[in-house]
Design an enzyme around this catalytic site. Sequence first.
Site, PDB file in Angstrom:
ATOM      1  N   CYS A  12     -35.518  27.852  34.674  1.00  0.00           N
ATOM      2  CA  CYS A  12     -34.209  28.055  34.049  1.00  0.00           C
ATOM      3  C   CYS A  12     -34.324  29.291  33.149  1.00  0.00           C
ATOM      4  CB  CYS A  12     -33.808  26.829  33.222  1.00  0.00           C
ATOM      5  SG  CYS A  12     -34.956  26.515  31.869  1.00  0.00           S
ATOM      6  N   HIS A  40     -43.923  22.690  31.279  1.00  0.00           N
ATOM      7  CA  HIS A  40     -44.431  21.486  31.951  1.00  0.00           C
ATOM      8  C   HIS A  40     -44.886  21.798  33.368  1.00  0.00           C
ATOM      9  CE1 HIS A  40     -42.064  18.780  29.009  1.00  0.00           C
ATOM     10  NE2 HIS A  40     -43.323  18.919  28.638  1.00  0.00           N
ATOM     11  N   HIS A  72     -38.304  24.636  24.031  1.00  0.00           N
ATOM     12  CA  HIS A  72     -37.516  23.549  23.433  1.00  0.00           C
ATOM     13  C   HIS A  72     -37.693  23.448  21.911  1.00  0.00           C
ATOM     14  CE1 HIS A  72     -40.875  20.791  25.103  1.00  0.00           C
ATOM     15  NE2 HIS A  72     -41.208  21.246  23.937  1.00  0.00           N
ATOM     16  N   CYS A  94     -35.442  28.492  23.179  1.00  0.00           N
ATOM     17  CA  CYS A  94     -34.285  28.881  23.994  1.00  0.00           C
ATOM     18  C   CYS A  94     -33.054  29.025  23.091  1.00  0.00           C
ATOM     19  CB  CYS A  94     -34.029  27.811  25.057  1.00  0.00           C
ATOM     20  SG  CYS A  94     -32.568  28.168  26.041  1.00  0.00           S
ATOM     21  N   GLU A 124     -37.658  18.334  21.793  1.00  0.00           N
ATOM     22  CA  GLU A 124     -36.443  19.110  21.502  1.00  0.00           C
ATOM     23  C   GLU A 124     -35.548  18.341  20.522  1.00  0.00           C
ATOM     24  OE1 GLU A 124     -33.822  20.387  24.827  1.00  0.00           O
ATOM     25  OE2 GLU A 124     -32.226  20.003  23.393  1.00  0.00           O
ATOM     26  N   CYS A 188     -26.728  22.271  28.183  1.00  0.00           N
ATOM     27  CA  CYS A 188     -26.916  23.495  28.963  1.00  0.00           C
ATOM     28  C   CYS A 188     -26.775  23.081  30.421  1.00  0.00           C
ATOM     29  CB  CYS A 188     -28.307  24.024  28.647  1.00  0.00           C
ATOM     30  SG  CYS A 188     -29.180  24.685  30.025  1.00  0.00           S
ATOM     31  N   SER A 216     -43.156  16.670  34.281  1.00  0.00           N
ATOM     32  CA  SER A 216     -41.846  17.258  34.022  1.00  0.00           C
ATOM     33  C   SER A 216     -40.754  16.242  34.328  1.00  0.00           C
ATOM     34  CB  SER A 216     -41.668  18.515  34.892  1.00  0.00           C
ATOM     35  OG  SER A 216     -40.301  18.814  35.024  1.00  0.00           O
ATOM     36  N   ASN A 218     -37.557  16.544  34.223  1.00  0.00           N
ATOM     37  CA  ASN A 218     -36.422  17.026  35.024  1.00  0.00           C
ATOM     38  C   ASN A 218     -36.798  17.108  36.502  1.00  0.00           C
ATOM     39  OD1 ASN A 218     -36.484  20.074  35.923  1.00  0.00           O
ATOM     40  ND2 ASN A 218     -37.454  20.074  33.915  1.00  0.00           N
ATOM     41  N   SER A 260     -39.100  24.035  35.274  1.00  0.00           N
ATOM     42  CA  SER A 260     -40.334  24.615  34.735  1.00  0.00           C
ATOM     43  C   SER A 260     -41.339  24.937  35.852  1.00  0.00           C
ATOM     44  CB  SER A 260     -40.947  23.647  33.715  1.00  0.00           C
ATOM     45  OG  SER A 260     -41.045  22.360  34.268  1.00  0.00           O
TER      46      SER A 260
HETATM   47  S1  SF4 Z   1     -31.663  24.697  27.082  1.00  0.00           S
HETATM   48 FE1  SF4 Z   1     -33.527  23.996  28.079  1.00  0.00          FE
HETATM   49  S2  SF4 Z   1     -32.895  23.703  30.224  1.00  0.00           S
HETATM   50 FE2  SF4 Z   1     -31.327  24.968  29.267  1.00  0.00          FE
HETATM   51  S3  SF4 Z   1     -31.918  27.091  29.697  1.00  0.00           S
HETATM   52 FE3  SF4 Z   1     -32.761  26.522  27.691  1.00  0.00          FE
HETATM   53  S4  SF4 Z   1     -34.840  25.802  28.140  1.00  0.00           S
HETATM   54 FE4  SF4 Z   1     -33.712  25.782  30.068  1.00  0.00          FE
END
Ligand code: SF4
Length: 276
Positions: A12, A40, A72, A94, A124, A188, A216, A218, A260
């Site tokens: 991402c 991850h 995170h 991020c 996070e 997001c 991971s 996700n 990831s």
């Molecule tokens: S918030 Fe998390 S999932 Fe979304 S772009 Fe940022 S790191 Fe990636």
Amino acid sequence: MEILLAKSAGFCFGVKRATQMAFDAVNHYSSLQSLGPLIHSPQMVKKLEDHGIRVCHQVEDADGDALIVRSHGVTATEMTALHASGKAVVDATCPFVTRAQKHAAELSRDAGLLVIVGEAHHPEVKGILSYATGDVQVVANVEQARKLPQCRKMGIIAQTTQSLDNFREIVGVCLEKTRDLKIYNTICDATSVRQEEAVAIARQVELMLVVGGYNSANTRRLAELCREQGTTTHHLETAAEIDPAWFAGIDRVGLTAGASTPQFLIDEIITRLRAL
Ligand code: SF4
């Protein structure tokens, strides 16, 4: 055999940015460490180590001259400790996570009770929570939201990877708890985009491969969703795990990867599939 590759497969925005920042920063410092594994993906963590970026688990253990913060984020206390350590700090949090942290600070100051929709144990969420100064509660689902107290003012935000459906349902419950509700949708769309595409592909193929770290969440969720479509699905980390017997009688295979999962692992899998 036809391969349907998800356009959204792999990194991402936030993870791509964090790894790029790590590779850029490693040239500027004599020793760069990440505070916890940067992403991850054990294979990517190994690759980072090969480039000299080692993992340390707490600020006190760091022996290099620079530390990189993961996408995170970290808690406000950890960030203070990082800056007080005298080491250079490369903040790869991020921007979507930073935004959630800022809204947590604002809502907890101005909006009475702050509700964070997410998993309380997730780093996070711990980070976002740490920026709240007033009353705050983390709820994962509607059942937990129903136990929230009635209050005059309430603010609500979400862990960035929450599903919009869960957030919407919890907002509905919160509306019954207060007449003054301020909402920031801090979700997001990286997760939902990957999930929707994985489901769409799983419905068109006989076999689905989902690539990414076993650690991971996700990636595991992507594999679960594919299985829920009734499609045989294998979650794997590397091309070496591919068993040619999986493909007997298969004409169409789908391929996706978690947020990831680095591109080099996806490429290795494609190469292996084409060689079958
Ligand atoms: S918030 Fe998390 S999932 Fe979304 S772009 Fe940022 S790191 Fe990636």
